[in-house]
Scaffold this motif. Structure first.
Motif, short mmCIF file in Angstrom:
data_model
loop_
_atom_site.label_atom_id
_atom_site.label_comp_id
_atom_site.label_asym_id
_atom_site.label_seq_id
_atom_site.Cartn_x
_atom_site.Cartn_y
_atom_site.Cartn_z
N HIS A 163 11.63 -4.82 -4.88
CA HIS A 163 11.92 -3.38 -4.82
C HIS A 163 11.20 -2.69 -3.66
CE1 HIS A 163 14.34 -2.92 -8.41
NE2 HIS A 163 13.51 -3.71 -9.06
N TRP A 164 9.94 -3.03 -3.44
CA TRP A 164 9.19 -2.32 -2.40
C TRP A 164 9.78 -2.56 -1.02
CZ3 TRP A 164 6.46 -4.57 1.60
CH2 TRP A 164 6.21 -5.95 1.51
N VAL A 165 10.28 -3.76 -0.74
CA VAL A 165 10.88 -4.03 0.57
C VAL A 165 12.19 -3.26 0.71
CG1 VAL A 165 11.83 -5.83 2.09
CG2 VAL A 165 9.83 -6.33 0.67
N TRP A 166 13.00 -3.29 -0.33
CA TRP A 166 14.29 -2.61 -0.34
C TRP A 166 14.11 -1.11 -0.15
CZ3 TRP A 166 18.83 -3.97 0.86
CH2 TRP A 166 19.99 -3.43 0.30
N ILE A 167 13.15 -0.52 -0.86
CA ILE A 167 12.89 0.92 -0.75
C ILE A 167 12.38 1.26 0.65
CG2 ILE A 167 11.35 2.75 -1.57
CD1 ILE A 167 11.72 1.46 -4.41
N LYS A 168 11.46 0.44 1.18
CA LYS A 168 10.97 0.68 2.54
C LYS A 168 12.10 0.63 3.56
CE LYS A 168 7.62 -1.06 4.69
NZ LYS A 168 6.63 -1.93 5.31
#
Length: 189
Positions: A87-92
């Protein structure tokens, strides 16, 4: 995409961190200039601040935004983190796309207009404040890596942990024989 060799991954990581920090610093600088231009009673200072912002906008904003986006995309696709696995990569990724687009197509023209007009403009305080907040948020989630795997990441991990059918010649991991998302004992660079 095939995983990047370690030296290439590390070099690209240095580039990505450097331009990301440059984008944050540039945003803070634009915020300081925007605040100075908006709060002063001296119109010559307002005009000078907007002209300084225009120099940064014309020479640095678009290249820094695009190199940040490009290096982050290549890193995500060329490492075990993946683009849509966590999730953190996708959101970034999506925040970077949004802020790069807003920087190039909204902020730069607004700065050019303000530099020509030379009158106080509150949007040139608000935009750098929002972008600075976004970059600080992305920095925090890069360090903390919250929220775990996406549904795609869970599917990939589950399929990678299944044994290969007999006679298929397939291996579980690309070179190590372990599942693709299995912890290696080392943090990815």
């Amino acid at each position: 995409m095939k995983h990047l060799p370690r030296p290439a991954r590390r070099a690209l990581l240095v580039v990505h961190v450097a331009v990301s920090v440059a984008w944050l610093g540039l945003s803070v600088g634009l915020l300081a200039l925007g605040l100075a231009a908006y709060t002063t009673q001296d119109l010559s200072l307002t005009h000078a601040a907007y002209r300084a912002m225009k120099v940064f906008a014309d020479w640095l904003l678009a290249p820094v935004a695009l190199v940040t986006l490009g290096s982050g995309l290549v890193l995500s696709l060329g490492t075990p983190w993946g683009l849509a696995r966590h999730h953190w990569v996708w959101i970034k990724f999506w925040i970077t796309v949004a802020t790069a687009t807003a920087t190039i197509f909204a902020l730069r023209p607004e700065i050019s207009h303000a530099a020509a007009a030379g009158v106080p403009d509150s949007s040139l305080v608000a935009a750098p404040a929002v972008s600075t907040s976004a970059y600080l948020f992305m920095t925090a989630i890069s360090v903390l890596k919250p929220w775990g795997l996406t549904a795609r990441g869970r599917r990939l991990r589950k399929s990678a942990s299944r044994p290969a059918p007999r006679g298929s010649g397939a291996t579980v991991g690309a070179s190590s024989g372990k599942p693709v998302d299995a912890p290696s004992g080392r943090r990815p660079a």
